[in-house]
Design an enzyme around this catalytic site. Structure first.
Site, PDB file in Angstrom:
ATOM      1  N   PHE A 250       0.812  -1.233   0.000  1.00 32.85           N
ATOM      2  CA  PHE A 250       0.000   0.000   0.000  1.00 32.85           C
ATOM      3  C   PHE A 250       0.840   1.275   0.000  1.00 32.85           C
ATOM      4  O   PHE A 250       0.334   2.348   0.322  1.00 32.85           O
ATOM      5  CB  PHE A 250      -0.972  -0.009   1.193  1.00 32.85           C
ATOM      6  CG  PHE A 250      -1.752  -1.284   1.319  1.00 32.85           C
ATOM      7  CD1 PHE A 250      -2.688  -1.629   0.352  1.00 32.85           C
ATOM      8  CD2 PHE A 250      -1.535  -2.154   2.373  1.00 32.85           C
ATOM      9  CE1 PHE A 250      -3.400  -2.821   0.446  1.00 32.85           C
ATOM     10  CE2 PHE A 250      -2.239  -3.353   2.467  1.00 32.85           C
ATOM     11  CZ  PHE A 250      -3.170  -3.676   1.505  1.00 32.85           C
ATOM     12  N   GLY A 478       0.423  -9.189  -2.580  1.00 34.50           N
ATOM     13  CA  GLY A 478      -0.861  -9.817  -2.289  1.00 34.50           C
ATOM     14  C   GLY A 478      -1.824  -9.573  -3.434  1.00 34.50           C
ATOM     15  O   GLY A 478      -2.886 -10.171  -3.498  1.00 34.50           O
ATOM     16  N   ALA A 519       1.212   0.686 -11.264  1.00 34.96           N
ATOM     17  CA  ALA A 519       1.912   0.619 -12.552  1.00 34.96           C
ATOM     18  C   ALA A 519       2.653  -0.695 -12.774  1.00 34.96           C
ATOM     19  O   ALA A 519       3.270  -0.888 -13.817  1.00 34.96           O
ATOM     20  CB  ALA A 519       2.911   1.777 -12.647  1.00 34.96           C
ATOM     21  N   ASN A 643      -6.337 -10.615 -15.606  1.00 34.92           N
ATOM     22  CA  ASN A 643      -6.971 -11.698 -14.856  1.00 34.92           C
ATOM     23  C   ASN A 643      -8.181 -11.131 -14.110  1.00 34.92           C
ATOM     24  O   ASN A 643      -8.030 -10.449 -13.101  1.00 34.92           O
ATOM     25  CB  ASN A 643      -5.957 -12.301 -13.875  1.00 34.92           C
ATOM     26  CG  ASN A 643      -6.540 -13.433 -13.054  1.00 34.92           C
ATOM     27  OD1 ASN A 643      -7.709 -13.395 -12.668  1.00 34.92           O
ATOM     28  ND2 ASN A 643      -5.728 -14.435 -12.786  1.00 34.92           N
ATOM     29  N   PRO A 644      -9.377 -11.387 -14.630  1.00 39.20           N
ATOM     30  CA  PRO A 644     -10.571 -10.761 -14.055  1.00 39.20           C
ATOM     31  C   PRO A 644     -10.770 -11.085 -12.572  1.00 39.20           C
ATOM     32  O   PRO A 644     -11.266 -10.260 -11.815  1.00 39.20           O
ATOM     33  CB  PRO A 644     -11.726 -11.350 -14.873  1.00 39.20           C
ATOM     34  CG  PRO A 644     -11.151 -12.234 -15.890  1.00 39.20           C
ATOM     35  CD  PRO A 644      -9.661 -12.246 -15.780  1.00 39.20           C
ATOM     36  N   GLN A 650      -8.915  -6.568  -6.579  1.00 40.00           N
ATOM     37  CA  GLN A 650      -8.328  -5.238  -6.372  1.00 40.00           C
ATOM     38  C   GLN A 650      -9.419  -4.180  -6.239  1.00 40.00           C
ATOM     39  O   GLN A 650      -9.344  -3.282  -5.395  1.00 40.00           O
ATOM     40  CB  GLN A 650      -7.403  -4.876  -7.528  1.00 40.00           C
ATOM     41  CG  GLN A 650      -6.109  -5.658  -7.539  1.00 40.00           C
ATOM     42  CD  GLN A 650      -5.258  -5.365  -6.324  1.00 40.00           C
ATOM     43  OE1 GLN A 650      -4.775  -4.268  -6.131  1.00 40.00           O
ATOM     44  NE2 GLN A 650      -5.100  -6.359  -5.469  1.00 40.00           N
ATOM     45  N   LYS A 713      -3.954  -0.949 -18.086  1.00 44.98           N
ATOM     46  CA  LYS A 713      -3.914   0.158 -17.130  1.00 44.98           C
ATOM     47  C   LYS A 713      -3.951  -0.441 -15.726  1.00 44.98           C
ATOM     48  O   LYS A 713      -4.430  -1.545 -15.539  1.00 44.98           O
ATOM     49  CB  LYS A 713      -5.125   1.069 -17.325  1.00 44.98           C
ATOM     50  CG  LYS A 713      -5.160   1.763 -18.684  1.00 44.98           C
ATOM     51  CD  LYS A 713      -6.445   2.550 -18.836  1.00 44.98           C
ATOM     52  CE  LYS A 713      -6.458   3.322 -20.152  1.00 44.98           C
ATOM     53  NZ  LYS A 713      -7.737   4.051 -20.332  1.00 44.98           N
ATOM     54  N   VAL A 715      -4.924  -1.188 -11.813  1.00 46.19           N
ATOM     55  CA  VAL A 715      -6.210  -1.394 -11.139  1.00 46.19           C
ATOM     56  C   VAL A 715      -6.111  -1.310  -9.622  1.00 46.19           C
ATOM     57  O   VAL A 715      -7.113  -1.411  -8.932  1.00 46.19           O
ATOM     58  CB  VAL A 715      -6.821  -2.762 -11.527  1.00 46.19           C
ATOM     59  CG1 VAL A 715      -7.122  -2.803 -13.011  1.00 46.19           C
ATOM     60  CG2 VAL A 715      -5.904  -3.910 -11.121  1.00 46.19           C
ATOM     61  N   GLU A 717      -5.233   1.117  -7.377  1.00 42.83           N
ATOM     62  CA  GLU A 717      -5.597   2.275  -6.563  1.00 42.83           C
ATOM     63  C   GLU A 717      -6.903   2.943  -6.963  1.00 42.83           C
ATOM     64  O   GLU A 717      -7.500   3.670  -6.173  1.00 42.83           O
ATOM     65  CB  GLU A 717      -4.447   3.291  -6.593  1.00 42.83           C
ATOM     66  CG  GLU A 717      -3.250   2.770  -5.824  1.00 42.83           C
ATOM     67  CD  GLU A 717      -1.969   3.526  -6.101  1.00 42.83           C
ATOM     68  OE1 GLU A 717      -1.565   4.303  -5.248  1.00 42.83           O
ATOM     69  OE2 GLU A 717      -1.358   3.332  -7.186  1.00 42.83           O
TER      70      GLU A 717
HETATM   71 MO1  MOS Z   1       1.361   2.774  -3.759  1.00 47.31          MO
HETATM   72  S1  MOS Z   1       0.776   4.279  -2.582  1.00 47.31           S
HETATM   73  O1  MOS Z   1       1.675   3.351  -5.229  1.00 47.31           O
HETATM   74  O2  MOS Z   1       1.993   1.451  -3.134  1.00 47.31           O
END
Ligand code: MOS
Length: 752
Positions: A250, A478, A519, A643-644, A650, A713, A715, A717
Site C-alpha cells: 500500500f 498480495g 503501474a 486476470n478478471p 483489487q 492500465k 487497477v 488504486e
Molecule cells: Mo502505492 S501508494 O503506489 O503502493
C-alpha cells in the site's frame, strides 16, 4: 484468441491463451496452508532478535537511557544507541534526490516524532529484547509538539506528489465564480491515516564480510538495494534481498524504511543474523502515512448546470525535517470539464513522521472532497448527481486539452447505475426508509487514476526441452503479481503456464522497478512481453536461416508462435517445436531481455487514465445516527484485464478502503503530547466483514490502443477514489446532512 500488434517486434506472438483467464492465485495454496515464507518466518542459525525502543515524546531530545539495566537483563546481548551504532557511509539526513527520504538511524539524540527509534535492544529471544527495551527508562527534554493543521505557519510547498506544481491556475476562478448562476463553497477535512498492512515491516539481516543477505518485504527491490548500498558504502551486487511475499504494501513498503535499516545495523553491530519486526504501534511514525488535509472547494455552474469553475485548495502536513506533499487538490485536474480550474496547496510542518505514499496518494484524499463538492453543486443546480456528472463529462483532459488514450467512463456510469438501480433514486434527501424505519440514502462518485508506467526489465529463456523461463524482480504485495505476470509471461513465450517457470521477488533478478502507482502489471508486463518477443525472435532467426528447418526461407511472411511451436504464416502446415529448433542447433537455451517503460510519444499526445463509477447505499438509524453501508456497485474500465479474478479483488479492496475512508479510519492525536492514541488495530478502525455486506465490481470492457502494447492500465488504486465520496454522498441523501469532516462521526448526525 486474438493477435495483438507489437510495438517494436513483428507480431509473431499469440496472446489470449493465458491473459484474460480468471486464474486463482498460483501462490494461494501456499498462503492458505501457511507454507508461504514471509520475511519474519526466516530463522537463520545463530539469529538474534532486535526490538526497537521508541520515543514517547514527539519533539525534543533523549537525555538518558539506562543501557546498563537493559544489558543486565538475561538474554540481552547488546543495546544499540547513538553511542555505539556502526558508522554509515552516508548521512541518513542527506537528501541526495527528492525521493530519498530522511531516516532516523540513531544519528543523534534528537526526537522528531513519537514512536521514533531511540535505541535497539538485541537479545537471544524476542521476550528478552522486549524486556530489555522496557528497562531503558528513557528521560527526555521535551518541547511542545506541533500536531494540528493550524499548529505552524503554512507555506506553499516547492512541489506536490512526484514533482507536480503546487499551484495551478487555468483561468480566473474568482471572476468565474462571481458570474456563476449557482455556486458552492465547502471545506472538507480528512484525518491522518496510518498504514496497517497485515504484515508489519520486518527484516532478517545477515552479514558475511561486506556481503549482506536480507529477507524483508519491499515494493521496490532495486531501489532498496541501492539505498542500502549507499548507506553502507558497499556495491549493490553485495546485497541480496529476498522478498517473495508481502503481507500488504500500500505504499509503506515502497521505499526501504528506517527500522529495516536499523535491523541491518544491529546485525552489523553484533556480527550475527538479526531479526527486527515492528510492533503494530511502531508502524505509526517511521514508515510513512497519509497526511491530514483540509480542502476548500469552490465551484460555479451555469443556470443549466454546466461547470464554469473549480477551485480546489488543499492544506496538508509534512514533517519538520523532510518534504513530502500529498497532492490532494490535483484530483480536480482530470475529471470534470470546466473552463476554469484552479488548484493550490499549502503545507505545515509538524512533529510527525514524514507523510508518504499511501494507496492513491493525492487521489484518495482529493477525490472524497471533489466528489462531495460535485454532489453539492449538483444539488444547488437541482440536477441528479449522475446527470450532472454526465453533463460535465470531460471529452478531453481539462487544462491540457489532450485527448484520452481511451475513456470508457460513460459505460461505467451506465452499467453501474443500471446494476444499482439508480434511476429509482428520489432527488430529495430523507425520502427513503427501510422496513425497520432506517433512513436509506443513495450516493455516487466518479473514480479515476492515472495509467502510469515506470521502468522495468525482464529476461526470457527458452530451453531445448521446449520449456520457458521468465525472470523479473517483480513484487507480489498480495495483489497477485505471481499469477498475472506469469500469465503474461506464458503468452509472451507462446507456451502454457505449466511449461514456464516464472521467477520473481529477489534482487538478483532483472530490476522490475517499483510496485507502486498501480503501474506494476503494465510496466513489468510490457518488459515480459518484450523479452518474450525478443527471445522468440531469436528462435525464429535460428529456424528461418537453417535449411533443415521447415521454416527455412519464411522470409517476409515470417512465422507465428503458438503452443510452443513456430508456424510459417503463409503455410501453417510447416511448423516446428521450440525444442526441435534448439536441439538441431545444438543450443541448450537461448535468452533475451526486454524493457517496459512508458512510450514518451504516446504520453505527450494522450492523457492516460483508468475510470470508474461507484454507487453506494447506506442506512442510517434516525435516532442513533449509526451508519451502515448496505450495498455498493462499482464499474471500472482499466484497459485490458489480465486476470478478471484478481482485478475484481483489487476493485473490491479499493471500494472497501473507500468505506473505511468515509466511515472508519482515523488516527487520533493527543495534541498535548503529539502521540497517536489509537495506534492499534482495536481502536484504529477499519471495516470488517459486517461493515461490507454486499459489494459488486463490474469490469467494463476497454480497448486502449495507446497506453502500452498490452493495453494494460493499473487497477490497484483506482477503486478507493470515487468510493469514499459515494458513501459520503449517500449519507447526505439518507439524512439531508452534509458531513464534511471524515470519517463521518455519529455525533454529526444526531446533534443536528
Ligand atoms: Mo502505492 S501508494 O503506489 O503502493
Amino acid at each position: 484468441m486474438s493477435e495483438i500488434t507489437l510495438s517494436r517486434d513483428p507480431a509473431h506472438i499469440r496472446h489470449g491463451s493465458s491473459i484474460g483467464q480468471p486464474l486463482t492465485r498460483r501462490d494461494g495454496v501456499l498462503k492458505v496452508t501457511g507454507e508461504a515464507r514471509y520475511a519474519a518466518d526466516n530463522h537463520p542459525p545463530k539469529m538474534l532478535f532486535a526490538v526497537m525502543a521508541v520515543s514517547h515524546i514527539a519533539r525534543g531530545r533523549v537525555v538518558s537511557l539506562d543501557v546498563a539495566a537493559a544489558k543486565r537483563h538475561p538474554g540481552v546481548v547488546e543495546v544499540m544507541t547513538p553511542q555505539n551504532r556502526p558508522a554509515l557511509a552516508e548521512d541518513p539526513d542527506a537528501k541526495t534526490n527528492p525521493f530519498t527520504f530522511r531516516m532516523e538511524l540513531l544519528q543523534n539524540d534528537s526526537v522528531r516524532y513519537a514512536n521514533q527509534a531511540i535505541a535497539v535492544v538485541i537479545a537471544e529471544t524476542l521476550e528478552a529484547a522486549t524486556e530489555g527495551a522496557a528497562l531503558l527508562s528513557p528521560r527526555y527534554e521535551a518541547e511542545l509538539a506541533r500536531s494540528t493543521l493550524d499548529a505552524a505557519e503554512s507555506y506553499v510547498p516547492p512541489a506536490v506528489g512526484i514533482g507536480h506544481p503546487a499551484v495551478v491556475a487555468h483561468g480566473d476562478a474568482d471572476d468565474a465564480l462571481k458570474h456563476a448562476a449557482h455556486s458552492i463553497e465547502a471545506t472538507y477535512e480528512t484525518p491522518p491515516q496510518y498504514h496497517n498492512p497485515m504484515e508489519p515491516h520486518a527484516i532478517v539481516a545477515s552479514w558475511s564480510g561486506d556481503a549482506l543477505s536480507i529477507d524483508t518485504p519491499t515494493q521496490g527491490l532495486a531501489m532498496a538495494q541501492g539505498r542500502i548500498a549507499g548507506l553502507f558504502g558497499i556495491s549493490p551486487e553485495k546485497i541480496h534481498i529476498r522478498s517473495p511475499f508481502l503481507g500488504g504494501g500500500f505504499g509503506c513498503k515502497g521505499l526501504i524504511s528506517g527500522p529495516q535499516i536499523l535491523g541491518i545495523l544491529a546485525a552489523k553491530l553484533v556480527g550475527r543474523p538479526v531479526k527486527l519486526v515492528l510492533r503494530r504501534d511502531q508502524m505509526y511514525g517511521p514508515v510513512g502515512h497519509r497526511s491530514a488535509t483540509r480542502q476548500r472547494l469552490r465551484m460555479g455552474a451555469t443556470a443549466d448546470g454546466e461547470l464554469t469553475a473549480i477551485d480546489h485548495h488543499a492544506k496538508i502536513t509534512t514533517s519538520t525535517f523532510d518534504d513530502f506533499y500529498e497532492p490532494a487538490a490535483d484530483a480536480s485536474h482530470s475529471l470534470y470539464a470546466s473552463p476554469v480550474i484552479a488548484t493550490s496547496h499549502d503545507a505545515v510542518r509538524l512533529d510527525i513522521g514524514t507523510p508518504l505514499f499511501m494507496r492513491a496518494p493525492g487521489e484518495a484524499t482529493g477525490s472524497i472532497a471533489l466528489e462531495s463538492a460535485i454532489d453539492e453543486i449538483a444539488e444547488a443546480c437541482g440536477i441528479d448527481p449522475l446527470d450532472f456528472r454526465l453533463k460535465n463529462y470531460a471529452e478531453v483532459e481539462p487544462i491540457t486539452g489532450k485527448p484520452f488514450s481511451s475513456k470508457a467512463l460513460r459505460e461505467c456510469y451506465a452499467k453501474g447505475a443500471e446494476k444499482f438501480g439508480w434511476s429509482k433514486r428520489p432527488q430529495q434527501p430523507r425520502r427513503m426508509r427501510d422496513e425497520n424505519g432506517f433512513l436509506v440514502g443513495w450516493g455516487m462518485g466518479t473514480a479515476t487514476f492515472p495509467a502510469l508506467m515506470f521502468a522495468g526489465q525482464a529476461r526470457a529463456v527458452i530451453r531445448s526441452n521446449g520449456s520457458g523461463v521468465m525472470e523479473t524482480g517483480a513484487h507480489d504485495m498480495g495483489q497477485g503479481a505471481w499469477t498475472a505476470l506469469a500469465q503474461i509471461a506464458a503468452d509472451s513465450l507462446a507456451l502454457d503456464l505449466e511449461h514456464i517457470e516464472f521467477k520473481a521477488g529477489t534482487s538478483d533478478l532483472p530490476d522490475a522497478g517499483i510496485a507502486g502507482g498501480s503501474a506494476h502489471t503494465a510496466t513489468v508486463g510490457v518488459a515480459i512481453h518484450n523479452a518474450g518477443a525478443a527471445v522468440i525472435g531469436k528462435l525464429a532467426e535460428l529456424a528461418m536461416g537453417d535449411q533443415r528447418s521447415p521454416l527455412f526461407g519464411a522470409g517476409n511472411a515470417g512465422v507465428v508462435a503458438r503452443d510452443g511451436r513456430l508456424f510459417r504464416r503463409d503455410d501453417e502446415a510447416r511448423s516446428e517445436s521450440f525444442g526441435e529448433i534448439l536441439a538441431r542447433a545444438g543450443v541448450a537455451e537461448i535468452e533475451a531481455r526486454g524493457d517496459g517503460a512508458m512510450d514518451p510519444a504516446a504520453q505527450t499526445n494522450y492523457a492516460m487514465r483508468a475510470h470508474g463509477a461507484v454507487f453506494a447505499e447506506v442506512k442510517v438509524d434516525p435516532d442513533l445516527g449509526q451508519i451502515r453501508v448496505t450495498r455498493m456497485v462499482g464499474a471500472f474500465a482499466a484497459g485490458r484485464i489480465v486476470n478478471p479474478h484478481l482485478v475484481r479483488s483489487q476493485y473490491l479492496g479499493g471500494m472497501i478502503w473507500g468505506v473505511s475512508f468515509a466511515l472508519h479510519e482515523k488516527a487520533i492525536v493527543d495534541h498535548r503530547s503529539g502521540r497517536i492514541m489509537n495506534a492499534n488495530l482495536a481502536e484504529y478502525h477499519v471495516p470488517v466483514n459486517a461493515d461490507v455486506p454486499s459489494m459488486e465490481a463490474l469490469l467494463i470492457e476497454e480497448h486502449d490502443p495507446h497506453v502500452n502494447p498490452l493495453g494494460i492500465k493499473g487497477v490497484g488504486e483506482i477503486a478507493i477514489t470515487g468510493s469514499a465520496g459515494a458513501v459520503a454522498n449517500a449519507v447526505w441523501h439518507a439524512t439531508g446532512i452534509r458531513v464534511r469532516r471524515f470519517p463521518v462521526a455519529i455525533e454529526e448526525l444526531v446533534t443536528k
